[in-house]
Design an enzyme around this catalytic site. Sequence first.
Site, PDB file in Angstrom:
ATOM      1  N   LYS A  21       0.809  -1.220   0.000  1.00 52.13           N
ATOM      2  CA  LYS A  21       0.000   0.000   0.000  1.00 52.13           C
ATOM      3  C   LYS A  21       0.845   1.275   0.000  1.00 52.13           C
ATOM      4  CE  LYS A  21      -1.212  -0.042   4.879  1.00 52.13           C
ATOM      5  NZ  LYS A  21      -0.360   1.053   5.369  1.00 52.13           N
ATOM      6  N   ARG A  96      -7.558   2.878  10.935  1.00 45.32           N
ATOM      7  CA  ARG A  96      -7.305   1.438  10.931  1.00 45.32           C
ATOM      8  C   ARG A  96      -8.329   0.687  11.747  1.00 45.32           C
ATOM      9  NH1 ARG A  96      -1.573   1.572   9.593  1.00 45.32           N
ATOM     10  NH2 ARG A  96      -0.729  -0.526   9.436  1.00 45.32           N
ATOM     11  N   ARG A 135      11.432  -7.649   2.621  1.00 42.25           N
ATOM     12  CA  ARG A 135      11.575  -6.228   2.936  1.00 42.25           C
ATOM     13  C   ARG A 135      12.362  -6.051   4.248  1.00 42.25           C
ATOM     14  NH1 ARG A 135       6.298  -2.540   3.741  1.00 42.25           N
ATOM     15  NH2 ARG A 135       6.279  -3.391   5.827  1.00 42.25           N
ATOM     16  N   ARG A 141      13.354  -3.196   9.424  1.00 48.70           N
ATOM     17  CA  ARG A 141      12.279  -2.657  10.256  1.00 48.70           C
ATOM     18  C   ARG A 141      12.066  -3.579  11.450  1.00 48.70           C
ATOM     19  NH1 ARG A 141       7.100  -0.446   6.972  1.00 48.70           N
ATOM     20  NH2 ARG A 141       6.093  -1.481   8.704  1.00 48.70           N
ATOM     21  N   ARG A 152       0.588  -8.826  13.216  1.00 55.48           N
ATOM     22  CA  ARG A 152       0.025  -7.638  12.545  1.00 55.48           C
ATOM     23  C   ARG A 152      -1.106  -8.031  11.598  1.00 55.48           C
ATOM     24  NH1 ARG A 152       4.741  -5.310   9.621  1.00 55.48           N
ATOM     25  NH2 ARG A 152       3.371  -3.647   8.946  1.00 55.48           N
TER      26      ARG A 152
HETATM   27  P1  AMP Z   1       2.246   0.995   8.356  1.00 55.27           P
HETATM   28  O1  AMP Z   1       3.476   1.632   7.816  1.00 55.27           O
HETATM   29  O2  AMP Z   1       0.985   1.658   7.905  1.00 55.27           O
HETATM   30  O3  AMP Z   1       2.216  -0.492   8.120  1.00 55.27           O
HETATM   31  O4  AMP Z   1       2.300   1.194   9.946  1.00 55.27           O
HETATM   32  C1  AMP Z   1       3.330   0.623  10.729  1.00 55.27           C
HETATM   33  C2  AMP Z   1       2.887   0.506  12.178  1.00 55.27           C
HETATM   34  O5  AMP Z   1       2.590   1.808  12.709  1.00 55.27           O
HETATM   35  C3  AMP Z   1       1.619  -0.299  12.416  1.00 55.27           C
HETATM   36  O6  AMP Z   1       1.852  -1.695  12.492  1.00 55.27           O
HETATM   37  C4  AMP Z   1       1.140   0.268  13.741  1.00 55.27           C
HETATM   38  O7  AMP Z   1       1.899  -0.263  14.816  1.00 55.27           O
HETATM   39  C5  AMP Z   1       1.498   1.737  13.608  1.00 55.27           C
HETATM   40  N1  AMP Z   1       0.356   2.485  13.020  1.00 55.27           N
HETATM   41  C6  AMP Z   1       0.294   3.016  11.759  1.00 55.27           C
HETATM   42  N2  AMP Z   1      -0.895   3.602  11.551  1.00 55.27           N
HETATM   43  C7  AMP Z   1      -1.603   3.435  12.700  1.00 55.27           C
HETATM   44  C8  AMP Z   1      -2.916   3.785  13.099  1.00 55.27           C
HETATM   45  N3  AMP Z   1      -3.765   4.408  12.262  1.00 55.27           N
HETATM   46  N4  AMP Z   1      -3.312   3.464  14.355  1.00 55.27           N
HETATM   47  C9  AMP Z   1      -2.479   2.836  15.196  1.00 55.27           C
HETATM   48  N5  AMP Z   1      -1.239   2.438  14.887  1.00 55.27           N
HETATM   49  C10 AMP Z   1      -0.793   2.735  13.645  1.00 55.27           C
END
Ligand code: AMP
Length: 201
Positions: A21, A96, A135, A141, A152
């Site tokens: 995404k 989310r 990745r 990461r 996740r």
């Molecule tokens: P992403 O890069 O979108 O996969 O986000 C990485 C991590 O950041 C996620 O696994 C969550 O731990 C945290 N995170 C990102 N967006 C949110 C959100 N809207 N609410 C809570 N945690 C978030």
Amino acid sequence: MIATEKKAPLVLILGAPGAGKGTQAERIAQFLNVPSISTGAIFRQNIKEETELGKRANEFISKGEFVPDSVTNPMVAARLEAPDVDNGCLLDGYPRTVEQAHYLRDALASKGKEIDLVLEIVTNQEEVIARLLKRAEIEHRADDNEEVIRHRMEVYREMTEPMATYYADQDKLVQVDGMGTIDEVWARIEKALLDAGFARN
Ligand code: AMP
């Protein structure tokens, strides 16, 4: 003169971890000519800079948990106040949960705005796990080891899938097949955007 006010598109992209995404979000933002707001990217930047927000967020992110709404919601609300969002934006990784979607709805409604379109990239779980492990090797990461990845994904199914239903009930959800190359997936997303009435900007 007839007013020809261009509508500021507010688009949301959803997908399980590793659905690609982030990459597609950048393309959508470019297509619509709007800023891309990624909560994950904002958190990672803060972690890198070792800010208080970053330290707090990292306690949750490293375990594959969501950062609490008390941290995330005000952070997004502040970002949505910036003038560059007046012409629309692409939200990547927020909301989310149904609760966050409600918070966002209220924050936007206070400005007379609402989400126009929600694109969900649908993927095959095992292929995605393979992608994420790859990745992890490249980006190092902290939330990309297999146990955290599986957690996740579980969190996505439990917390984010119901939110997709929330938008489907409002006829705002379009699901896109996320399997294939980046360009193949992009072609499907571009078609979905055009079908929804958005032109390249
Ligand atoms: P992403 O890069 O979108 O996969 O986000 C990485 C991590 O950041 C996620 O696994 C969550 O731990 C945290 N995170 C990102 N967006 C949110 C959100 N809207 N609410 C809570 N945690 C978030």
